[in-house]
Write a protein that holds these residues in place. Sequence first.
Motif, short mmCIF file in Angstrom:
data_model
loop_
_atom_site.label_atom_id
_atom_site.label_comp_id
_atom_site.label_asym_id
_atom_site.label_seq_id
_atom_site.Cartn_x
_atom_site.Cartn_y
_atom_site.Cartn_z
N ALA A 56 34.20 14.07 52.27
CA ALA A 56 35.37 14.44 53.09
C ALA A 56 36.67 14.04 52.40
N TRP A 57 36.69 12.85 51.79
CA TRP A 57 37.91 12.41 51.10
C TRP A 57 38.20 13.28 49.87
N ARG A 58 37.16 13.68 49.15
CA ARG A 58 37.35 14.56 48.00
C ARG A 58 37.89 15.92 48.43
N ARG A 59 37.41 16.42 49.58
CA ARG A 59 37.91 17.69 50.10
C ARG A 59 39.40 17.58 50.46
N LEU A 60 39.79 16.44 51.03
CA LEU A 60 41.20 16.24 51.38
C LEU A 60 42.06 16.15 50.13
N ARG A 61 41.56 15.52 49.07
CA ARG A 61 42.35 15.37 47.85
C ARG A 61 42.45 16.67 47.08
N SER A 62 41.41 17.50 47.09
CA SER A 62 41.39 18.71 46.26
C SER A 62 42.05 19.90 46.94
N GLU A 63 41.85 20.07 48.25
CA GLU A 63 42.34 21.26 48.94
C GLU A 63 43.43 20.96 49.95
N GLY A 64 43.85 19.70 50.09
CA GLY A 64 44.90 19.37 51.03
C GLY A 64 44.35 19.08 52.41
N PRO A 65 45.22 18.64 53.32
CA PRO A 65 44.76 18.30 54.68
C PRO A 65 44.17 19.52 55.40
N SER A 66 43.08 19.29 56.09
CA SER A 66 42.45 20.32 56.92
C SER A 66 41.73 19.63 58.07
N ARG A 67 41.63 20.33 59.18
CA ARG A 67 40.97 19.75 60.35
C ARG A 67 39.50 19.47 60.10
N LEU A 68 38.84 20.33 59.31
CA LEU A 68 37.42 20.12 59.03
C LEU A 68 37.20 18.84 58.24
N ALA A 69 37.97 18.66 57.16
CA ALA A 69 37.79 17.46 56.33
C ALA A 69 38.17 16.19 57.10
N TRP A 70 39.27 16.24 57.86
CA TRP A 70 39.67 15.06 58.63
C TRP A 70 38.63 14.71 59.68
N CYS A 71 38.03 15.70 60.32
CA CYS A 71 37.03 15.46 61.36
C CYS A 71 35.84 14.69 60.80
N TRP A 72 35.29 15.17 59.67
CA TRP A 72 34.10 14.51 59.12
C TRP A 72 34.46 13.19 58.44
N PHE A 73 35.68 13.08 57.93
CA PHE A 73 36.10 11.78 57.38
C PHE A 73 36.16 10.72 58.47
N LEU A 74 36.69 11.08 59.63
CA LEU A 74 36.78 10.12 60.73
C LEU A 74 35.39 9.80 61.31
N ILE A 75 34.49 10.80 61.33
CA ILE A 75 33.13 10.53 61.82
C ILE A 75 32.42 9.52 60.92
N ALA A 76 32.50 9.73 59.59
CA ALA A 76 31.85 8.80 58.67
C ALA A 76 32.52 7.43 58.72
N LEU A 77 33.86 7.40 58.85
CA LEU A 77 34.55 6.13 58.93
C LEU A 77 34.18 5.37 60.21
N PHE A 78 34.05 6.11 61.32
CA PHE A 78 33.64 5.49 62.58
C PHE A 78 32.23 4.92 62.48
N ALA A 79 31.33 5.63 61.78
CA ALA A 79 29.95 5.12 61.62
C ALA A 79 29.94 3.85 60.79
N SER A 80 30.77 3.81 59.72
CA SER A 80 30.82 2.61 58.89
C SER A 80 31.44 1.43 59.63
N LEU A 81 32.56 1.68 60.31
CA LEU A 81 33.20 0.59 61.06
C LEU A 81 32.33 0.14 62.23
N GLY A 82 31.65 1.08 62.87
CA GLY A 82 30.79 0.71 63.98
C GLY A 82 29.66 -0.20 63.54
N ALA A 83 29.10 0.05 62.35
CA ALA A 83 28.05 -0.83 61.84
C ALA A 83 28.58 -2.22 61.54
N ASN A 84 29.81 -2.28 60.99
CA ASN A 84 30.40 -3.59 60.69
C ASN A 84 30.62 -4.40 61.97
N VAL A 85 31.10 -3.72 63.02
CA VAL A 85 31.36 -4.42 64.27
C VAL A 85 30.06 -4.79 64.97
#
Length: 223
Positions: free
Chosen positions: A55-84
């Motif tokens: 998702a981060w590579r998609r944001l860097r290569s093609e610019g901001p998009s709702r699809l890339a931001w959505c999956w970036f936040l989902i993966a980030l939430f999964a990682s932060l949720g495991a830490n908590v």
Amino acid sequence: MGARHGPRVDAVLIQAVIAGALSFAHLHDLAAAAGQDGWKAWAYPVSVDLLLVAAWRRLRSEGPSRLAWCWFLIALFASLGANVATAGFLDLADPPALLRLGIAGWPALAFLGGTLLAHSSAAEQETAPPAPVPDTPDTRDAEPRLPEAVVPEPAPAPVPAPVPPSTPAPAPVPPVPAVLVDHARKVADDYRARTGSPIDTDTLRSRLGVPPHLADAIAAHLA
């Protein structure tokens, strides 16, 4: 001779490696507590990190998009949720049913996100910008001037023969850039494939975002 410099230590890179290792371990522990033992517990953190990187590579290569931001936040939430979750907020010896449900459903969710990020393009959701209309010289005001000639004495005017009505010539099609015609043809083919009928001028104009007279010219080229 210049002084020799030893290898530089990048503090940011070291911090990223430490944070990634801790997050990787927390995701593994959470998956193992939810009943995913063996190699499956190690596959979960790999899946989360790969989705985050994609998702981060998609944001860097093609610019901001709702699809890339959505999956970036989902993966980030999964990682932060495991830490908590592994910090003592949940009883990993007896994890709740909702956590087991999320762990069990993550592979399908990650597969969907990776497929959408890999096989969808932002260019498919954007229409081509309207091409500039070439300026055509206005010949209505230009009238041909006849050379002056000696006017002879008037002679008896012959009776003119009746002239049959002539069919008006078709109006010339204004020039349209070939790139815009090719794009319009793709849009028309896609519309015919989805609806089974040829595209009309109003739909073509709204899909391309061009003025009405340019849409008529493009439709004439497609005919």
